[in-house]
Design a protein around this motif. Structure first.
Motif, PDB file in Angstrom:
ATOM      1  N   ALA A  23       0.841  -1.211   0.000  1.00  0.00           N
ATOM      2  CA  ALA A  23       0.000   0.000   0.000  1.00  0.00           C
ATOM      3  C   ALA A  23       0.870   1.253   0.000  1.00  0.00           C
ATOM      4  O   ALA A  23       0.425   2.325   0.387  1.00  0.00           O
ATOM      5  N   ILE A  24       2.128   1.117  -0.442  1.00  0.00           N
ATOM      6  CA  ILE A  24       3.058   2.242  -0.307  1.00  0.00           C
ATOM      7  C   ILE A  24       3.090   3.104  -1.574  1.00  0.00           C
ATOM      8  O   ILE A  24       2.776   4.291  -1.537  1.00  0.00           O
ATOM      9  N   THR A  25       3.487   2.508  -2.683  1.00  0.00           N
ATOM     10  CA  THR A  25       3.671   3.302  -3.907  1.00  0.00           C
ATOM     11  C   THR A  25       2.837   2.729  -5.049  1.00  0.00           C
ATOM     12  O   THR A  25       2.838   1.518  -5.277  1.00  0.00           O
ATOM     13  N   TYR A  26       2.143   3.623  -5.762  1.00  0.00           N
ATOM     14  CA  TYR A  26       1.382   3.206  -6.933  1.00  0.00           C
ATOM     15  C   TYR A  26       2.108   3.706  -8.173  1.00  0.00           C
ATOM     16  O   TYR A  26       2.470   4.885  -8.257  1.00  0.00           O
ATOM     17  N   LEU A  27       2.314   2.806  -9.108  1.00  0.00           N
ATOM     18  CA  LEU A  27       3.056   3.155 -10.315  1.00  0.00           C
ATOM     19  C   LEU A  27       2.318   2.603 -11.529  1.00  0.00           C
ATOM     20  O   LEU A  27       2.029   1.414 -11.588  1.00  0.00           O
ATOM     21  N   ASP A  28       1.962   3.475 -12.453  1.00  0.00           N
ATOM     22  CA  ASP A  28       1.375   3.019 -13.716  1.00  0.00           C
ATOM     23  C   ASP A  28       2.334   3.448 -14.820  1.00  0.00           C
ATOM     24  O   ASP A  28       2.370   4.614 -15.210  1.00  0.00           O
ATOM     25  N   GLY A  29       3.130   2.492 -15.254  1.00  0.00           N
ATOM     26  CA  GLY A  29       4.194   2.794 -16.209  1.00  0.00           C
ATOM     27  C   GLY A  29       3.684   3.202 -17.575  1.00  0.00           C
ATOM     28  O   GLY A  29       4.331   3.961 -18.287  1.00  0.00           O
ATOM     29  N   ASP A  30       2.491   2.704 -17.959  1.00  0.00           N
ATOM     30  CA  ASP A  30       1.942   3.066 -19.272  1.00  0.00           C
ATOM     31  C   ASP A  30       1.444   4.495 -19.276  1.00  0.00           C
ATOM     32  O   ASP A  30       1.582   5.217 -20.256  1.00  0.00           O
ATOM     33  N   ALA A  31       0.847   4.901 -18.154  1.00  0.00           N
ATOM     34  CA  ALA A  31       0.280   6.254 -18.089  1.00  0.00           C
ATOM     35  C   ALA A  31       1.291   7.259 -17.533  1.00  0.00           C
ATOM     36  O   ALA A  31       1.023   8.462 -17.519  1.00  0.00           O
ATOM     37  N   GLY A  80      20.006   6.501 -19.567  1.00  0.00           N
ATOM     38  CA  GLY A  80      18.995   7.426 -19.058  1.00  0.00           C
ATOM     39  C   GLY A  80      17.720   7.385 -19.876  1.00  0.00           C
ATOM     40  O   GLY A  80      16.813   8.176 -19.643  1.00  0.00           O
ATOM     41  N   PHE A  81      17.654   6.463 -20.831  1.00  0.00           N
ATOM     42  CA  PHE A  81      16.444   6.275 -21.635  1.00  0.00           C
ATOM     43  C   PHE A  81      15.915   4.868 -21.410  1.00  0.00           C
ATOM     44  O   PHE A  81      16.690   3.922 -21.283  1.00  0.00           O
ATOM     45  N   GLY A  82      14.584   4.753 -21.400  1.00  0.00           N
ATOM     46  CA  GLY A  82      13.972   3.436 -21.235  1.00  0.00           C
ATOM     47  C   GLY A  82      13.836   3.089 -19.765  1.00  0.00           C
ATOM     48  O   GLY A  82      14.541   3.639 -18.909  1.00  0.00           O
ATOM     49  N   HIS A  83      12.900   2.219 -19.490  1.00  0.00           N
ATOM     50  CA  HIS A  83      12.671   1.798 -18.111  1.00  0.00           C
ATOM     51  C   HIS A  83      11.908   0.495 -18.148  1.00  0.00           C
ATOM     52  O   HIS A  83      11.059   0.294 -19.018  1.00  0.00           O
ATOM     53  N   ARG A  84      12.205  -0.406 -17.208  1.00  0.00           N
ATOM     54  CA  ARG A  84      11.494  -1.681 -17.168  1.00  0.00           C
ATOM     55  C   ARG A  84       9.986  -1.466 -17.000  1.00  0.00           C
ATOM     56  O   ARG A  84       9.173  -2.186 -17.582  1.00  0.00           O
ATOM     57  N   VAL A  85       9.608  -0.468 -16.244  1.00  0.00           N
ATOM     58  CA  VAL A  85       8.179  -0.285 -15.944  1.00  0.00           C
ATOM     59  C   VAL A  85       7.553   0.865 -16.738  1.00  0.00           C
ATOM     60  O   VAL A  85       6.456   0.741 -17.256  1.00  0.00           O
ATOM     61  N   TYR A  86       8.256   2.010 -16.846  1.00  0.00           N
ATOM     62  CA  TYR A  86       7.670   3.137 -17.565  1.00  0.00           C
ATOM     63  C   TYR A  86       7.785   2.930 -19.065  1.00  0.00           C
ATOM     64  O   TYR A  86       8.887   2.768 -19.587  1.00  0.00           O
ATOM     65  N   LYS A  87       6.642   2.950 -19.731  1.00  0.00           N
ATOM     66  CA  LYS A  87       6.661   2.925 -21.193  1.00  0.00           C
ATOM     67  C   LYS A  87       6.077   4.246 -21.670  1.00  0.00           C
ATOM     68  O   LYS A  87       5.371   4.345 -22.655  1.00  0.00           O
ATOM     69  N   ASN A  88       6.369   5.277 -20.916  1.00  0.00           N
ATOM     70  CA  ASN A  88       5.889   6.625 -21.157  1.00  0.00           C
ATOM     71  C   ASN A  88       6.927   7.527 -20.490  1.00  0.00           C
ATOM     72  O   ASN A  88       7.837   7.038 -19.835  1.00  0.00           O
ATOM     73  N   TYR A  89       6.734   8.843 -20.604  1.00  0.00           N
ATOM     74  CA  TYR A  89       7.680   9.766 -19.966  1.00  0.00           C
ATOM     75  C   TYR A  89       7.683   9.511 -18.456  1.00  0.00           C
ATOM     76  O   TYR A  89       6.634   9.493 -17.825  1.00  0.00           O
ATOM     77  N   ASP A  90       8.843   9.251 -17.871  1.00  0.00           N
ATOM     78  CA  ASP A  90       8.965   9.066 -16.416  1.00  0.00           C
ATOM     79  C   ASP A  90       8.551  10.386 -15.751  1.00  0.00           C
ATOM     80  O   ASP A  90       9.159  11.424 -16.001  1.00  0.00           O
TER      81      ASP A  90
END
Ligand code: ACO
Length: 426
Positions: free
Chosen positions: A53-61, A299-309
């Motif tokens: 219940a700590i951090t919510y992350l939506d990598g697509d959005a 500094g580009f790309g991310h395992r979870v973010y598929k959008n601007y970090d």
């Protein structure tokens, strides 16, 4: 349509329907149908290892929230210490709670003289600050034996305060040792980040360590780095914590995970890459070489973010504020050009590769006067509050010891061959 999946074992024709709850399917249900068939999921790409219940992350959005609060609002209005409270306690503090919390953290900033004089001073003169940090955090467990009492709520809270408070002091010690400067005691009249900057840099005159813009910028950077759900170092914290090791030992393991260039070292790689590119006219050829498979755009790309970090957007503003005080980092123009070229190139667009938090953080740290070796240490200071929030959550959940399975690929049973009868082939 039911919110579930149905799995059929084609060998027997048996089926089981498993509900999808909170975006996950329970492996306990799967085991009922297939008791000895394991999910093959190296690097846990598709595995949710816990409820949190700590951090919510939506990598697509491109969404990041701590305890429900958008990262943008926290970066704008909050301080790192308040965010550390939010992460470890679950709610924003009232004025009275905040006053007590900051007083406690402030008054635990000192480290035992033996940690510095006997332990840290024993390192080789050119020891890497992050290597010293990993060891020093582990060593703290031998100074606070009550930390082993992890079942005791009061003891747990005491270690949380101690760890959050002592990280900047240890970090500054490792830096001053590495450059041969005498250690400076904490000044408890200063804010968390102002105190850290002073412990790092006083009396260096070419560094604007006492400028409030710098302390605020560091506060924002610390907020952005405080937690990022089940990343590599947090997973290390949870795995070691699940064996009921004390929090200093678990935190040392998390620091060790962060030491790796794929995790805490990416901003260092960015700065080195920008140095290598060297000038604006080399940006195009560099991007072409990346597209041809010769290296990655750091500094580009991310395992979870598929959008601007979302953290990268905030950091860009912070960079402008810092550069107004320190003067522009000469590598900034190359970084901006690189971002512009990459974001309009089909290779990066089609793979959904955007700048991540590390694309600009190294440039800011460098402009502030931090040497590259200190970058992972700067990451570890705020991430400690995230690690501890996960540790507290894990203990509250009474989580089982972490123990994944494997798919065995080795030799079948074979007879032991005495050494004198062995040949290279055997
Ligand atoms: N530059 C060029 N191409 C890239 C990059 C990059 N930075 N990142 C991914 N790609 C390409 C891959 O080559 C691959 O292309 P392909 O499909 O033609 O083979 C595709 O994009 C997918 O890449 P994966 O490696 O599968 O993506 P993954 O999610 O495993 O990797 C990672 C994520 C490790 C962050 C990667 O993007 C990367 O190496 N980035 C550079 C290092 C970096 O910035 N790390 C910091 C992460 S943030 C943090 O830890 C705080």
């Amino acid at each position: 349509m039911p919110d579930s999946v149905t799995i059929t074992d084609n060998r027997t024709g048996d089926s089981i329907e498993i509900p999808i709850v909170n975006g996950g399917v329970s492996s306990a249900e799967w085991r009922k149908l297939l008791p000895n068939t394991w999910f093959f999921d190296p690097a846990f790409v598709s595995t949710a290892a816990c409820e949190s219940a700590i951090t919510y992350l939506d990598g697509d959005a491109g969404i990041l929230r701590y305890r429900g609060y958008p990262i943008e609002q926290l970066a704008e209005h909050s301080t790192y210490l308040e965010v550390a409270y939010l992460l470890t306690h679950g709610e924003l503090p009232t004025p009275a709670e905040y006053q007590r919390w900051s007083h406690e953290v402030t008054f635990h900033t000192f480290i035992h003289e033996n940690v510095r004089k006997r332990f840290l001073d024993g390192f080789h003169y050119d020891a890497h600050p992050m290597g010293m940090m990993v060891s020093a955090v582990a060593a703290l467990s031998t100074f606070y034996l009550d930390a082993k009492d992890i079942a005791d709520e009061e003891s747990r809270q005491k270690q949380v305060v101690r760890l959050i408070a002592k990280m900047p002091t240890l970090a500054a010690c490792t830096y001053r040792f590495s450059v041969g400067m005498p250690f400076l005691y904490p000044d408890n009249s200063l804010s968390f980040t102002a105190n850290f900057l002073r412990m790092m840099f006083e009396p260096l005159e070419h560094i604007r360590w006492d400028d409030p813009v710098m302390a605020r910028a560091l506060d924002v950077l610390f907020i952005l780095h405080a937690d990022h759900e089940q990343n590599c170092s947090t997973t290390a914290m949870r795995v070691v914590g699940s064996s009921h090791a004390d929090p200093y030992s678990a935190c040392a393991a998390a620091c060790a995970a962060l030491y790796g260039p794929r995790h805490g070292g990416a901003n260092e790689a960015v700065v080195r890459m920008l140095h290598e590119i060297g000038s604006l006219e080399n940006v195009g050829p560099f991007v072409e070489s990346v597209k041809a498979g010769r290296g990655r755009l750091q500094g580009f790309g991310h395992r979870v973010y598929k959008n601007y970090d979302p953290r990268a957007r905030i950091i860009k503003r912070t960079a402008d504020e810092v550069f107004e005080v320190t003067g522009k980092n000469p590598l900034l123009d190359i970084a901006l050009k690189l971002e512009e070229v990459a974001l309009s190139d089909d290779y990066f667009i089609s793979r959904r590769l955007y700048p991540n938090v590390d694309f600009y953080s190294g440039l800011i740290y460098q402009a502030m006067g931090f040497p590259i070796d200190m970058f992972p240490v700067l990451f570890a200071i705020p991430r400690t509050s995230g690690w501890l929030a996960h540790w507290l959550e894990l203990l509250a959940q009474d989580a089982k010891i972490a123990r994944p399975r494997q798919l065995y690929m080795g030799a079948d049973e074979r007879e032991y061959v005495p050494m004198e009868r062995r040949t290279a082939a055997t």
